[in-house]
Design an enzyme around this catalytic site. Structure first.
Site, PDB file in Angstrom:
ATOM      1  N   ASP A   1     -10.157   2.594   2.711  1.00  0.00           N
ATOM      2  CA  ASP A   1     -10.384   1.863   3.969  1.00  0.00           C
ATOM      3  C   ASP A   1     -11.174   2.700   4.984  1.00  0.00           C
ATOM      4  O   ASP A   1     -12.059   2.184   5.675  1.00  0.00           O
ATOM      5  CB  ASP A   1      -9.045   1.437   4.587  1.00  0.00           C
ATOM      6  CG  ASP A   1      -8.465   0.193   3.919  1.00  0.00           C
ATOM      7  OD1 ASP A   1      -9.248  -0.596   3.342  1.00  0.00           O
ATOM      8  OD2 ASP A   1      -7.234   0.015   3.965  1.00  0.00           O
TER       9      ASP A   1
ATOM     10  N   LYS B   1       0.813  -1.227   0.000  1.00  0.00           N
ATOM     11  CA  LYS B   1       0.000   0.000   0.000  1.00  0.00           C
ATOM     12  C   LYS B   1       0.843   1.272   0.000  1.00  0.00           C
ATOM     13  O   LYS B   1       0.457   2.275  -0.595  1.00  0.00           O
ATOM     14  CB  LYS B   1      -0.964  -0.001   1.198  1.00  0.00           C
ATOM     15  CG  LYS B   1      -2.086  -1.032   1.060  1.00  0.00           C
ATOM     16  CD  LYS B   1      -3.069  -0.919   2.209  1.00  0.00           C
ATOM     17  CE  LYS B   1      -4.165  -1.964   2.113  1.00  0.00           C
ATOM     18  NZ  LYS B   1      -5.150  -1.838   3.194  1.00  0.00           N
TER      19      LYS B   1
HETATM   20  N1  LIG Z   1     -11.977  -5.294   7.360  1.00  0.00           N
HETATM   21  C1  LIG Z   1     -11.180  -4.768   6.436  1.00  0.00           C
HETATM   22  O1  LIG Z   1     -11.598  -4.380   5.348  1.00  0.00           O
HETATM   23  C2  LIG Z   1      -9.733  -4.589   6.759  1.00  0.00           C
HETATM   24  C3  LIG Z   1      -8.905  -3.811   5.930  1.00  0.00           C
HETATM   25  C4  LIG Z   1      -7.554  -3.682   6.286  1.00  0.00           C
HETATM   26  C5  LIG Z   1      -7.081  -4.311   7.433  1.00  0.00           C
HETATM   27  N2  LIG Z   1      -7.928  -5.049   8.191  1.00  0.00           N
HETATM   28  C6  LIG Z   1      -7.466  -5.699   9.430  1.00  0.00           C
HETATM   29  O2  LIG Z   1      -6.916  -4.705  10.260  1.00  0.00           O
HETATM   30  C7  LIG Z   1      -5.837  -5.256  11.027  1.00  0.00           C
HETATM   31  C8  LIG Z   1      -4.575  -4.441  10.812  1.00  0.00           C
HETATM   32  O3  LIG Z   1      -4.224  -4.463   9.452  1.00  0.00           O
HETATM   33  P1  LIG Z   1      -3.083  -3.504   8.878  1.00  0.00           P
HETATM   34  O4  LIG Z   1      -3.179  -3.569   7.403  1.00  0.00           O
HETATM   35  O5  LIG Z   1      -3.126  -2.177   9.547  1.00  0.00           O
HETATM   36  O6  LIG Z   1      -1.766  -4.299   9.364  1.00  0.00           O
HETATM   37  P2  LIG Z   1      -0.383  -3.715   9.898  1.00  0.00           P
HETATM   38  O7  LIG Z   1      -0.053  -2.428   9.231  1.00  0.00           O
HETATM   39  O8  LIG Z   1       0.572  -4.859   9.786  1.00  0.00           O
HETATM   40  O9  LIG Z   1      -0.654  -3.418  11.461  1.00  0.00           O
HETATM   41  C9  LIG Z   1      -0.834  -4.462  12.374  1.00  0.00           C
HETATM   42  C10 LIG Z   1      -1.188  -3.894  13.744  1.00  0.00           C
HETATM   43  O10 LIG Z   1      -1.435  -4.977  14.640  1.00  0.00           O
HETATM   44  C11 LIG Z   1      -0.547  -4.877  15.755  1.00  0.00           C
HETATM   45  N3  LIG Z   1      -0.150  -6.205  16.216  1.00  0.00           N
HETATM   46  C12 LIG Z   1       0.196  -7.256  15.439  1.00  0.00           C
HETATM   47  N4  LIG Z   1       0.504  -8.320  16.211  1.00  0.00           N
HETATM   48  C13 LIG Z   1       0.356  -7.915  17.498  1.00  0.00           C
HETATM   49  C14 LIG Z   1       0.520  -8.556  18.754  1.00  0.00           C
HETATM   50  N5  LIG Z   1       0.925  -9.842  18.849  1.00  0.00           N
HETATM   51  N6  LIG Z   1       0.257  -7.850  19.882  1.00  0.00           N
HETATM   52  C15 LIG Z   1      -0.144  -6.560  19.800  1.00  0.00           C
HETATM   53  N7  LIG Z   1      -0.319  -5.905  18.648  1.00  0.00           N
HETATM   54  C16 LIG Z   1      -0.076  -6.571  17.501  1.00  0.00           C
HETATM   55  C17 LIG Z   1       0.620  -4.085  15.229  1.00  0.00           C
HETATM   56  O11 LIG Z   1       1.344  -3.525  16.309  1.00  0.00           O
HETATM   57  P3  LIG Z   1       2.879  -3.054  16.129  1.00  0.00           P
HETATM   58  O12 LIG Z   1       2.838  -1.698  15.500  1.00  0.00           O
HETATM   59  O13 LIG Z   1       3.411  -3.060  17.496  1.00  0.00           O
HETATM   60  O14 LIG Z   1       3.544  -4.082  15.232  1.00  0.00           O
HETATM   61  C18 LIG Z   1      -0.086  -3.049  14.358  1.00  0.00           C
HETATM   62  O15 LIG Z   1      -0.644  -2.034  15.153  1.00  0.00           O
HETATM   63  C19 LIG Z   1      -5.712  -6.707  10.578  1.00  0.00           C
HETATM   64  O16 LIG Z   1      -6.456  -7.495  11.451  1.00  0.00           O
HETATM   65  C20 LIG Z   1      -6.365  -6.712   9.199  1.00  0.00           C
HETATM   66  O17 LIG Z   1      -6.914  -7.964   8.863  1.00  0.00           O
HETATM   67  C21 LIG Z   1      -9.236  -5.200   7.882  1.00  0.00           C
END
Ligand SMILES: NC(=O)c1ccc[n+]([C@@H]2O[C@H](COP(=O)([O-])OP(=O)(O)OC[C@H]3O[C@@H](n4cnc5c(N)ncnc54)[C@H](OP(=O)(O)O)[C@@H]3O)[C@@H](O)[C@H]2O)c1
Length: 278
Positions: free
Chosen positions: A109, A72
């Site tokens: 999003d 992205k």
């Molecule tokens: N429904 C939808 O349309 C949609 C769209 C996009 C994303 N999502 C969902 O949104 C979530 C985040 O996606 P993203 O694209 O933003 O991913 P990302 O940029 O990789 O961010 C992941 C986030 O989760 C945290 N995290 C991961 N593992 C963790 C753990 N073990 N303990 C605590 N925090 C943890 C990370 O914290 P750190 O910064 O400390 O690593 C970060 O804040 C995912 O569940 C994804 O499936 C949904």
């Protein structure tokens, strides 16, 4: 049976990996429902190949594409033009290719999240009170900006890596704070924007007892659809908003731009998508 003509419109989703993506199923449903001469393909593209692949899609006459993890931010850098929403999010999830070959980018999003809130928690307004968002990744960046633009009076970011939340708060400016843990007293909206609670990930440990009884709890995770967080919220009688709604609504602007028809999110589509979720 769907047969393409030589004039079929083409789009797809670039990601690495891509096999888990539900976007081809979603867009395929809308294409079939609308009897549209077009196709939407899963496009597995590694980070090294990303820029070349996007240029190849332009050369191949694609109408555009979605972009998912981990591309992205690279997509943002590659665009010839981006809109204000994408600039604020610092990332792009929807590409539209102009007739002149120009690459236009936007981030849907945040829009998808707000539309899903409106659908699943009717009556809720972002202006109602403070929001706590767990996480500070790409999706939170977009959703936090959208909530602020919708009038959220105070946003509190709670993330495992505090520096990432602080950087996001700086970028967003205004009424954004960073906290080490979530204080849910007086909070109008709680959002899980981490991957915690997703199948294969650790559970999200949070006690909802302090949330006011009219608070809304939204989870961006949609595998499983009913996360333990949503189940706990509903057990307390709170309104829950699942991640599937965000997924469905964020896809609408791209589909309209590529295929020339405004797609509808309704019960039939939700049932079709649910059938493919645990
Ligand atoms: N429904 C939808 O349309 C949609 C769209 C996009 C994303 N999502 C969902 O949104 C979530 C985040 O996606 P993203 O694209 O933003 O991913 P990302 O940029 O990789 O961010 C992941 C986030 O989760 C945290 N995290 C991961 N593992 C963790 C753990 N073990 N303990 C605590 N925090 C943890 C990370 O914290 P750190 O910064 O400390 O690593 C970060 O804040 C995912 O569940 C994804 O499936 C949904």
């Amino acid at each position: 049976m769907q047969i393409l003509s030589g004039k079929a419109r083409l789009a797809g989703v670039l990601g690495w990996p891509i096999a888990h993506s539900r976007s081809p199923r979603l867009h395929g449903f809308w294409l079939a429902r609308g009897g549209i001469d077009g196709a939407y393909l899963p496009l597995p593209v590694s980070p090294d190949a990303f820029a070349g692949a996007v240029r190849a899609l332009v050369d191949l006459g694609f109408a555009g594409a979605n972009v998912t993890l981990p591309h992205k931010e690279a997509a943002f850098a590659l665009c010839d033009t981006v809109d204000a929403v994408a600039r604020r999010a610092g990332s792009v999830n929807t590409l539209v290719f102009g007739a002149d070959g120009a690459i236009h980018g936007t981030s849907t999003d945040g829009y998808g999240f707000l539309e899903s809130l409106a659908e699943q928690a009717p009556g809720f307004a972002a202006t109602e009170g403070p929001a706590v968002i767990l996480g500070a990744g790409g999706a939170v960046r977009a959703v936090a900006a959208a909530l602020l633009d919708a009038g959220c009076p105070r946003l509190i970011l709670v993330n495992r890596t505090a520096e990432r939340a602080e950087a996001l708060a700086r970028d967003l400016g205004g009424f954004v704070e960073v906290a080490a843990s979530a204080d849910l007293r007086g909070v109008a909206l709680l959002v899980n924007g981490t991957s915690l609670g997703m199948d294969g990930q650790p559970p999200l440990e949070i006690d909802l007892a302090a949330l006011p009884s009219q608070a809304v709890v939204a989870d961006m995770v949609y595998v499983p659809l009913e996360t333990p967080l949503l189940a706990a919220a509903r057990a307390r009688g709170l309104q829950g908003v699942d991640g599937l709604g965000m997924l469905l609504h964020q896809a609408r602007p791209g589909f309209s731009a590529w295929f020339g028809m405004a797609p509808v999110v309704d019960a039939e589509l939700r049932a079709f998508m649910r059938a493919d979720l645990p």
